[in-house]
Design a protein around this motif. Structure first.
Motif, PDB file in Angstrom:
ATOM      1  N   ASN A  80       0.829  -1.205   0.000  1.00  0.00           N
ATOM      2  CA  ASN A  80       0.000   0.000   0.000  1.00  0.00           C
ATOM      3  C   ASN A  80       0.868   1.261   0.000  1.00  0.00           C
ATOM      4  OD1 ASN A  80      -1.194   2.178   1.999  1.00  0.00           O
ATOM      5  ND2 ASN A  80      -2.950   1.208   1.018  1.00  0.00           N
ATOM      6  N   GLN A 330     -10.353  -2.447   0.849  1.00  0.00           N
ATOM      7  CA  GLN A 330      -9.070  -1.913   1.284  1.00  0.00           C
ATOM      8  C   GLN A 330      -8.875  -2.127   2.779  1.00  0.00           C
ATOM      9  OE1 GLN A 330      -6.334  -0.185  -0.258  1.00  0.00           O
ATOM     10  NE2 GLN A 330      -5.576  -0.662   1.798  1.00  0.00           N
ATOM     11  N   GLU A 332      -8.054  -1.536   6.431  1.00  0.00           N
ATOM     12  CA  GLU A 332      -7.969  -0.385   7.322  1.00  0.00           C
ATOM     13  C   GLU A 332      -7.814  -0.869   8.773  1.00  0.00           C
ATOM     14  OE1 GLU A 332      -7.482   2.376   6.173  1.00  0.00           O
ATOM     15  OE2 GLU A 332      -8.452   2.474   4.227  1.00  0.00           O
ATOM     16  N   ASN A 335      -4.198   1.608   5.703  1.00  0.00           N
ATOM     17  CA  ASN A 335      -4.171   2.603   4.637  1.00  0.00           C
ATOM     18  C   ASN A 335      -4.303   4.016   5.198  1.00  0.00           C
ATOM     19  OD1 ASN A 335      -4.518   3.545   1.767  1.00  0.00           O
ATOM     20  ND2 ASN A 335      -6.545   4.045   2.555  1.00  0.00           N
ATOM     21  N   ARG A 396      -8.433  -0.013  -4.698  1.00  0.00           N
ATOM     22  CA  ARG A 396      -7.567   0.072  -3.520  1.00  0.00           C
ATOM     23  C   ARG A 396      -7.292   1.537  -3.188  1.00  0.00           C
ATOM     24  NH1 ARG A 396      -8.982  -4.382  -3.637  1.00  0.00           N
ATOM     25  NH2 ARG A 396      -7.794  -6.337  -3.561  1.00  0.00           N
ATOM     26  N   GLY A 397      -6.897   1.776  -1.943  1.00  0.00           N
ATOM     27  CA  GLY A 397      -6.539   3.123  -1.512  1.00  0.00           C
ATOM     28  C   GLY A 397      -7.712   3.843  -0.891  1.00  0.00           C
TER      29      GLY A 397
END
Length: 484
Positions: A80, A330, A332, A335, A396-397
């Motif tokens: 990431n 994603q 968490e 990120n 993603r992100g």
């Protein structure tokens, strides 16, 4: 057990060292690489941090990030952090001073273009030309500043936008256009823009909107702002508010979509208290608080439902609820933490005006282990769902990535804040997908300015192209509203 943990840390650190060493664009001594990598390892907590690199500073010497073969992206499994590091380094590179101007305004490696990708004729005495004030979205939102931000003026100013592209992308666009026009390349295709392709979108406002004591915290330049006659210009001091940095790296032809904002624009929405608030005047938000979506909802051809109450719907574009992070595609809080870590790290090392700007996240898709052909096929097969954020999706992100100065009124397409969930999150890919304005498919249509460039070469007028774009965005917003 203790020996095992020590061995694991040692192996992890060695692996990071090897990857970092191989990704360095210029040859460095191993000791230098170690020093740089060690700054990303937290021995106390036994975790990897996402920080800036010593080689980025000072800012006037920031090198371009490694993007192609041998770069951190030239691997079968990515982390990431490398996307966040690319985003910040690319921003620092395009804003590094080259003579009297930042690199992105020098009209050499990067040029200013229209929203149909045609080079902009620069005006004498100005470093940028500003003609565009319309935001993305079919309601044609226009963003105005908070008059109370500079009480001596007491006036709301309109935010303007400029677009810039790398010469690599410009030259590729010309080649694609010629191939499409000759029939050598069908309208439905799997072509992709090459590594090094770059788009920037920048938001600006008349510097008179900002008090003198605050102006020192903004990048200021002279812009030629078009007059009401649509033909002449007035040179005006303007302040830079935000920037999208959108570029192609190895194995990611979908582009990395990164965004940056000045730190005095607007507050973040607090999902625990169900409100956005500020104890001081912000450029886009009057002090006080607001709840719900009125501040980021635009009424067509009129004004926002609630003027001067714009805010970032999600901090760093990371979707949350009142009880914590949403369950998405994603991981968490890794990120979110990485974005916060790298922002803090860069701010500590910057000594110029750019330390007042922060990275608000980026979005890309998972292409790990795929060949270039498979990457292009995946982009096309995902279609309008390329930005889907559900757990089994590829995005993603920052899954609700947006910029409060550019997507103020399209941070969500829902009518009520309570309706927002993982199924209907909005991000760059909600509009930038492989489907063209005329419903052909290709990875190259992710770029709206390229799509408009093609339509212009086919004889379509700007008005016709805008209508096609509006219709596409309207369909997407209506579709997302159905996802409850």
């Amino acid at each position: 057990m203790k020996k095992s943990i020590i061995a694991l840390k040692s192996t992890l650190l060695t692996t990071i060292l090897v990857i970092s060493f191989l990704s360095c664009k210029n040859e460095k001594k191993v000791d230098d690489v170690k020093k740089e990598v060690l700054t990303t390892y937290d021995e106390k907590n036994g975790s990897i941090l996402c920080l800036s690199k010593a080689s980025w500073f000072p800012h006037n010497q920031t090198p371009p990030p490694a993007e192609g073969k041998g770069s951190p992206f030239d691997v079968s499994s990515t982390t990431n952090c490398i996307f966040h590091q690319w985003s910040w380094q690319k921003f620092l590179w395009v804003t590094k001073p080259v003579g009297d101007l930042p690199l992105f305004l020098n009209q050499k490696e990067i040029i200013q273009v229209t929203d149909a990708m045609e080079p902009v004729t620069q005006q004498e005495g100005a470093s940028v030309v500003l003609t565009d004030t319309i935001q993305a979205g079919s309601k044609h939102g226009v963003l105005k500043t908070n008059p109370a931000y500079y009480s001596a003026t007491g006036k709301a100013f309109t935010v303007h936008y400029s677009i810039h592209t790398s010469m690599i992308m410009q030259e590729s666009a010309v080649a694609f256009k010629e191939a499409l026009a000759s029939g050598k390349l069908p309208a439905n295709n799997f072509q992709t823009f090459p590594v090094g392709s770059l788009e920037l979108k920048v938001s600006w406002v008349d510097a008179t909107a900002i008090s003198n004591d605050k102006l020192k915290n903004y990048y200021i330049t002279t812009a030629a702002i078009i007059n009401k006659d649509g033909k002449t210009y007035t040179n005006t001091k303007v302040a830079l508010l935000g920037m999208h940095v959108v570029g192609v790296v190895e194995n990611h032809p979908e582009f990395i979509w990164a965004t940056f904002e000045h730190n005095d624009m607007a507050p973040n929405y607090d999902w625990k208290t169900n409100s956005a608030s500020s104890t001081s005047e912000k450029l886009l938000f009057t002090k006080g608080s607001t709840t719900g979506l009125a501040g980021i909802t635009f009424i067509k051809d009129d004004k926002p439902v609630l003027p001067n109450k714009a805010y970032d719907l999600f901090q760093y574009g990371v979707p949350v609820t009142s009880s914590g992070y949403m369950e998405t595609s994603q991981k968490e809080p890794e990120n979110f933490n990485h974005i916060r870590e790298i922002n803090t790290s860069v701010a500590k090392n910057l000594k110029d005006v750019w330390q007042n700007y922060f990275y608000n996240g980026s979005i890309w898709i998972d292409t790990d282990g795929l060949t270039p052909e498979e990457q292009a096929l995946k982009i096309v097969s995902l279609g309008s769902a390329i930005g889907a954020a559900t757990p089994d999706s590829s995005a993603r992100g920052s899954l609700n990535c947006a910029n409060v100065t550019m997507e103020t009124f399209t941070q969500t397409f829902q009518s009520n804040i309570s309706d927002i969930n993982v199924k209907n999150l909005t991000n760059c890919f909600s509009c930038h997908n492989p489907i063209s304005f005329s419903n052909n498919t290709s990875p190259i249509y992710l770029s709206h300015i390229f799509d408009a460039y093609i339509k212009t070469s086919e004889g379509k007028s700007k008005e016709e192209i805008d209508l096609m774009k509006d219709e596409q965005q309207k369909k997407m917003s209506e579709y997302l509203r159905t996802l409850k």
